[in-house]
Design a protein around this motif. Structure first.
Motif, PDB file in Angstrom:
ATOM      1  N   TRP A  49       1.596   8.741  15.801  1.00  0.00           N
ATOM      2  CA  TRP A  49       0.608   7.688  15.563  1.00  0.00           C
ATOM      3  C   TRP A  49       0.728   7.065  14.176  1.00  0.00           C
ATOM      4  CZ3 TRP A  49      -2.037   9.162  11.347  1.00  0.00           C
ATOM      5  CH2 TRP A  49      -2.213  10.535  11.112  1.00  0.00           C
ATOM      6  N   GLU A  50       1.513   7.693  13.281  1.00  0.00           N
ATOM      7  CA  GLU A  50       1.692   7.106  11.952  1.00  0.00           C
ATOM      8  C   GLU A  50       2.312   5.710  12.023  1.00  0.00           C
ATOM      9  OE1 GLU A  50       2.763  10.054  12.889  1.00  0.00           O
ATOM     10  OE2 GLU A  50       2.277  11.610  11.427  1.00  0.00           O
ATOM     11  N   GLY A  51       2.957   5.394  13.154  1.00  0.00           N
ATOM     12  CA  GLY A  51       3.562   4.088  13.319  1.00  0.00           C
ATOM     13  C   GLY A  51       2.609   3.002  13.763  1.00  0.00           C
ATOM     14  N   SER A  52       1.360   3.350  14.028  1.00  0.00           N
ATOM     15  CA  SER A  52       0.385   2.352  14.479  1.00  0.00           C
ATOM     16  C   SER A  52       0.158   1.298  13.399  1.00  0.00           C
ATOM     17  CB  SER A  52      -0.950   3.032  14.804  1.00  0.00           C
ATOM     18  OG  SER A  52      -1.968   2.060  15.032  1.00  0.00           O
ATOM     19  N   PRO A  53       0.060   0.018  13.787  1.00  0.00           N
ATOM     20  CA  PRO A  53      -0.227  -1.020  12.794  1.00  0.00           C
ATOM     21  C   PRO A  53      -1.598  -0.866  12.152  1.00  0.00           C
ATOM     22  CG  PRO A  53      -0.285  -1.913  15.016  1.00  0.00           C
ATOM     23  CD  PRO A  53       0.267  -0.541  15.136  1.00  0.00           C
ATOM     24  N   ARG A  54      -2.462  -0.043  12.735  1.00  0.00           N
ATOM     25  CA  ARG A  54      -3.784   0.182  12.148  1.00  0.00           C
ATOM     26  C   ARG A  54      -3.751   1.197  11.002  1.00  0.00           C
ATOM     27  NH1 ARG A  54      -8.188   0.777  16.910  1.00  0.00           N
ATOM     28  NH2 ARG A  54      -9.549   1.065  15.090  1.00  0.00           N
ATOM     29  N   ILE A  55      -2.577   1.737  10.716  1.00  0.00           N
ATOM     30  CA  ILE A  55      -2.407   2.576   9.538  1.00  0.00           C
ATOM     31  C   ILE A  55      -1.928   1.664   8.412  1.00  0.00           C
ATOM     32  CG2 ILE A  55      -1.287   4.590   8.541  1.00  0.00           C
ATOM     33  CD1 ILE A  55      -3.100   5.186  10.965  1.00  0.00           C
ATOM     34  N   GLY A  56      -2.733   1.510   7.394  1.00  0.00           N
ATOM     35  CA  GLY A  56      -2.391   0.633   6.282  1.00  0.00           C
ATOM     36  C   GLY A  56      -2.631   1.323   4.952  1.00  0.00           C
ATOM     37  N   ILE A  57      -2.027   0.778   3.903  1.00  0.00           N
ATOM     38  CA  ILE A  57      -2.132   1.372   2.571  1.00  0.00           C
ATOM     39  C   ILE A  57      -3.048   0.524   1.700  1.00  0.00           C
ATOM     40  CG2 ILE A  57      -0.836   2.086   0.517  1.00  0.00           C
ATOM     41  CD1 ILE A  57       1.595   2.421   2.311  1.00  0.00           C
ATOM     42  N   VAL A  58      -3.953   1.194   1.008  1.00  0.00           N
ATOM     43  CA  VAL A  58      -4.914   0.533   0.127  1.00  0.00           C
ATOM     44  C   VAL A  58      -4.735   1.101  -1.283  1.00  0.00           C
ATOM     45  CG1 VAL A  58      -7.362   0.173  -0.383  1.00  0.00           C
ATOM     46  CG2 VAL A  58      -6.557   0.143   1.991  1.00  0.00           C
ATOM     47  N   PRO A  59      -4.605   0.255  -2.291  1.00  0.00           N
ATOM     48  CA  PRO A  59      -4.486   0.760  -3.660  1.00  0.00           C
ATOM     49  C   PRO A  59      -5.847   1.154  -4.226  1.00  0.00           C
ATOM     50  CG  PRO A  59      -4.416  -1.624  -3.678  1.00  0.00           C
ATOM     51  CD  PRO A  59      -4.486  -1.222  -2.235  1.00  0.00           C
ATOM     52  N   VAL A  60      -5.839   2.104  -5.135  1.00  0.00           N
ATOM     53  CA  VAL A  60      -7.070   2.488  -5.830  1.00  0.00           C
ATOM     54  C   VAL A  60      -6.875   2.241  -7.321  1.00  0.00           C
ATOM     55  CG1 VAL A  60      -7.673   4.208  -4.095  1.00  0.00           C
ATOM     56  CG2 VAL A  60      -6.382   4.906  -6.107  1.00  0.00           C
ATOM     57  N   PHE A  61      -7.998   2.079  -8.035  1.00  0.00           N
ATOM     58  CA  PHE A  61      -7.924   1.779  -9.462  1.00  0.00           C
ATOM     59  C   PHE A  61      -8.852   2.689 -10.243  1.00  0.00           C
ATOM     60  CE2 PHE A  61     -10.920  -1.099  -7.398  1.00  0.00           C
ATOM     61  CZ  PHE A  61     -12.064  -0.954  -8.165  1.00  0.00           C
ATOM     62  N   HIS A  62      -8.696   2.674 -11.538  1.00  0.00           N
ATOM     63  CA  HIS A  62      -9.486   3.508 -12.443  1.00  0.00           C
ATOM     64  C   HIS A  62     -10.975   3.179 -12.250  1.00  0.00           C
ATOM     65  CE1 HIS A  62     -11.052   5.412 -15.990  1.00  0.00           C
ATOM     66  NE2 HIS A  62      -9.842   5.786 -16.407  1.00  0.00           N
ATOM     67  N   PRO A  63     -11.798   4.188 -11.992  1.00  0.00           N
ATOM     68  CA  PRO A  63     -13.223   3.913 -11.740  1.00  0.00           C
ATOM     69  C   PRO A  63     -13.967   3.387 -12.959  1.00  0.00           C
ATOM     70  CG  PRO A  63     -12.829   6.267 -11.908  1.00  0.00           C
ATOM     71  CD  PRO A  63     -11.484   5.618 -11.874  1.00  0.00           C
ATOM     72  N   GLY A  64     -13.378   3.524 -14.154  1.00  0.00           N
ATOM     73  CA  GLY A  64     -14.022   3.008 -15.355  1.00  0.00           C
ATOM     74  C   GLY A  64     -13.551   1.620 -15.734  1.00  0.00           C
ATOM     75  N   ARG A  65     -12.818   0.960 -14.837  1.00  0.00           N
ATOM     76  CA  ARG A  65     -12.306  -0.376 -15.154  1.00  0.00           C
ATOM     77  C   ARG A  65     -13.459  -1.341 -15.407  1.00  0.00           C
ATOM     78  NH1 ARG A  65     -11.740  -5.256 -12.491  1.00  0.00           N
ATOM     79  NH2 ARG A  65      -9.912  -6.491 -13.011  1.00  0.00           N
ATOM     80  N   PRO A  66     -13.462  -2.077 -16.528  1.00  0.00           N
ATOM     81  CA  PRO A  66     -14.526  -3.066 -16.767  1.00  0.00           C
ATOM     82  C   PRO A  66     -14.329  -4.302 -15.894  1.00  0.00           C
ATOM     83  CG  PRO A  66     -12.895  -3.154 -18.514  1.00  0.00           C
ATOM     84  CD  PRO A  66     -12.516  -1.989 -17.656  1.00  0.00           C
ATOM     85  N   PHE A  67     -15.431  -4.884 -15.439  1.00  0.00           N
ATOM     86  CA  PHE A  67     -15.385  -6.066 -14.586  1.00  0.00           C
ATOM     87  C   PHE A  67     -15.981  -7.257 -15.314  1.00  0.00           C
ATOM     88  CE2 PHE A  67     -14.891  -2.668 -11.606  1.00  0.00           C
ATOM     89  CZ  PHE A  67     -14.074  -3.189 -10.621  1.00  0.00           C
ATOM     90  N   LYS A  68     -15.255  -8.349 -15.256  1.00  0.00           N
ATOM     91  CA  LYS A  68     -15.733  -9.595 -15.848  1.00  0.00           C
ATOM     92  C   LYS A  68     -15.539 -10.718 -14.846  1.00  0.00           C
ATOM     93  CE  LYS A  68     -14.574  -8.167 -20.568  1.00  0.00           C
ATOM     94  NZ  LYS A  68     -13.801  -8.499 -21.794  1.00  0.00           N
ATOM     95  N   PRO A  69     -16.332 -11.776 -14.932  1.00  0.00           N
ATOM     96  CA  PRO A  69     -16.188 -12.887 -13.991  1.00  0.00           C
ATOM     97  C   PRO A  69     -14.800 -13.514 -14.068  1.00  0.00           C
ATOM     98  CG  PRO A  69     -18.249 -13.048 -15.211  1.00  0.00           C
ATOM     99  CD  PRO A  69     -17.450 -11.971 -15.867  1.00  0.00           C
ATOM    100  N   GLY A  70     -14.363 -14.067 -12.932  1.00  0.00           N
ATOM    101  CA  GLY A  70     -13.089 -14.777 -12.904  1.00  0.00           C
ATOM    102  C   GLY A  70     -11.978 -13.958 -12.278  1.00  0.00           C
ATOM    103  N   LYS A  71     -10.835 -14.613 -12.153  1.00  0.00           N
ATOM    104  CA  LYS A  71      -9.674 -13.987 -11.520  1.00  0.00           C
ATOM    105  C   LYS A  71      -8.915 -13.181 -12.559  1.00  0.00           C
ATOM    106  CE  LYS A  71      -6.283 -15.111  -7.998  1.00  0.00           C
ATOM    107  NZ  LYS A  71      -5.761 -16.158  -7.108  1.00  0.00           N
ATOM    108  N   LYS A  72      -9.321 -11.938 -12.738  1.00  0.00           N
ATOM    109  CA  LYS A  72      -8.776 -11.080 -13.779  1.00  0.00           C
ATOM    110  C   LYS A  72      -7.704 -10.139 -13.208  1.00  0.00           C
ATOM    111  CE  LYS A  72     -11.657 -12.759 -16.776  1.00  0.00           C
ATOM    112  NZ  LYS A  72     -11.197 -13.660 -17.850  1.00  0.00           N
ATOM    113  N   PRO A  73      -6.770  -9.713 -14.039  1.00  0.00           N
ATOM    114  CA  PRO A  73      -5.735  -8.789 -13.547  1.00  0.00           C
ATOM    115  C   PRO A  73      -6.284  -7.385 -13.342  1.00  0.00           C
ATOM    116  CG  PRO A  73      -5.455  -9.195 -15.889  1.00  0.00           C
ATOM    117  CD  PRO A  73      -6.538 -10.127 -15.426  1.00  0.00           C
ATOM    118  N   ILE A  74      -5.607  -6.633 -12.496  1.00  0.00           N
ATOM    119  CA  ILE A  74      -5.999  -5.258 -12.217  1.00  0.00           C
ATOM    120  C   ILE A  74      -4.743  -4.405 -12.123  1.00  0.00           C
ATOM    121  CG2 ILE A  74      -5.973  -5.578  -9.697  1.00  0.00           C
ATOM    122  CD1 ILE A  74      -8.359  -3.646  -9.570  1.00  0.00           C
TER     123      ILE A  74
END
Length: 390
Positions: free
Chosen positions: A316-341
């Motif tokens: 079942w690992e070949g199912s298209p419903r298996i996808g990869i999601v990136p995670v980020f540092h939980p302390g990342r500061p957020f500011k308005p606008g299209k900011k890099p991550i």
């Protein structure tokens, strides 16, 4: 005056003609021998070419089996039996000269200490599966033995591909228990992040749900309520996967396409990527529904903590419903606008459901395991990629 005609009546002429007759006979014999030798060479070339083709097909079968077996050790690191079964299944799904490969349990070697799987594909007379020859039969060679061997391992990785355009904050050691990452808390993707031992029952990071290394844990990949702690001001957790040739250039179409298909861009830890502005509720629902429709009967069985009824079962690992999601540092500061991550880890999910509209929209999935591909700086030993090593 009497003129004499040229003819063959003279002794010299007769001798020359006899000599030519003898040469003509020798030439015919030599030509016949040369043609026989040429046919033998051609026949040998045909059989050798066919055997090289068979050897290449056997190698591809061995490669596929070894990669699948090593990939199983990412899903279930301690399950040698499953890794062997998956390797056999993938090996036997390949053909060698229009005959399915026959990979037996003894053809699979597993080194659990190094997360390596070695597979040998045999086509031999001893197994009644030798590769038949065509012209070599003339010389009494009716079949030839061939074999191919491959070794794959699950090794540390720092990159991933086929990512979905969502991102989530990783888990951390919340020392004061306030649910927010602050100066007293600690974060390390290996020690405290999703898929770590820290999240197991009996550990300080255990949250009462009983999941080992988070396998099967239900997570909101994209939150639906803007008032939840999961949401951060000015960003709704989509991100902009780099453009690939032939895909939509920008905006909602590109975002939706990245949900429903595999974007082959290689994404690496430690590099910056842009977040996506806006809620993207319509494209999320549309892309998510398309994705789920590719394997509509698959669902997560809570009682067994396993994916069932996938069209890709048992692999079942070949199912298209298996996808990869990136995670980020939980302390990342957020500011308005299209900011890099920057991303710190990559986690495979089973995409369970997409529901709701606008501010109440949700994307829900089940955590499977950290995953990736070779390249970049390895972020943690629990992020592993499958690669051929032999």
């Amino acid at each position: 005056m009497k003129i004499r005609k040229a003819g063959n009546s003279g002794p010299v002429a007769r001798s020359a003609i006899e000599s030519l007759k003898g040469d003509r006979g020798s030439t015919i014999v030599l030509a016949a021998l040369a043609m026989t030798a040429m046919l033998a060479v051609v026949a040998l070339a045909v059989d050798v070419g066919m055997l090289f083709t068979a050897r290449g097909e056997a190698q591809r079968a061995a490669d596929a089996a070894a990669l699948a077996g090593a990939g199983s050790l990412i899903v279930q690191p301690d399950d040698e039996k499953r890794a062997r079964a998956v390797a056999i299944e993938f090996g036997n799904a390949n053909t060698v000269r229009e005959k399915y490969a026959e990979v037996l349990p003894g053809d699979v070697e597993i080194d659990m200490a190094r997360s390596r799987v070695t597979v040998t594909v045999h086509r031999t007379a001893a197994r009644n599966s030798g590769v038949a020859t065509w012209f070599a039969n003339i010389f009494g060679v009716s079949e030839v033995d061939i074999a191919a061997r491959a070794t794959a391992e699950a090794s540390p990785a720092g990159s991933a591909t086929c990512l979905k355009p969502f991102a989530i904050p990783d888990r951390f050691w919340d020392k004061n228990g306030n649910g927010q990452f602050d100066g007293n808390d600690e974060y390390d993707p290996e020690e405290y992040g999703y898929g770590s031992d820290w999240r197991n029952p009996g550990s300080p990071g255990y949250d009462g749900e009983g999941y080992y290394e988070d396998y099967g844990r239900q997570v909101k990949i994209k939150a639906g309520d803007l008032g939840e702690d999961y949401h951060q001001p000015s960003w709704y957790y989509p991100w902009d996967i780099p453009q690939v040739d032939g895909g939509p250039a920008t905006g909602a179409d590109r975002y939706r396409e990245n949900i429903r298909t595999c974007n082959p861009s290689v994404i690496s830890s430690g590099e910056e990527y842009d977040v996506e502005n806006g809620v993207m509720d319509g494209p999320t629902v549309q892309g998510g529904e398309d994705l789920i429709a590719m394997d509509p009967d698959a669902y997560w069985d809570d009682s067994e903590n396993v994916l069932v009824d996938s069209a890709w079962d048992p692999a079942w690992e070949g199912s298209p419903r298996i996808g990869i999601v990136p995670v980020f540092h939980p302390g990342r500061p957020f500011k308005p606008g299209k900011k890099p991550i920057e991303f710190t880890n990559f986690v495979a999910f089973f995409f369970e459901r997409v529901e709701g509209k606008g501010n109440k929209q949700e994307v829900v999935g089940r955590i499977l395991y950290p995953t990736g591909i070779a390249g970049g700086e390895p972020v943690a030993p629990n992020l592993r990629a499958v690669r051929l090593v032999e």
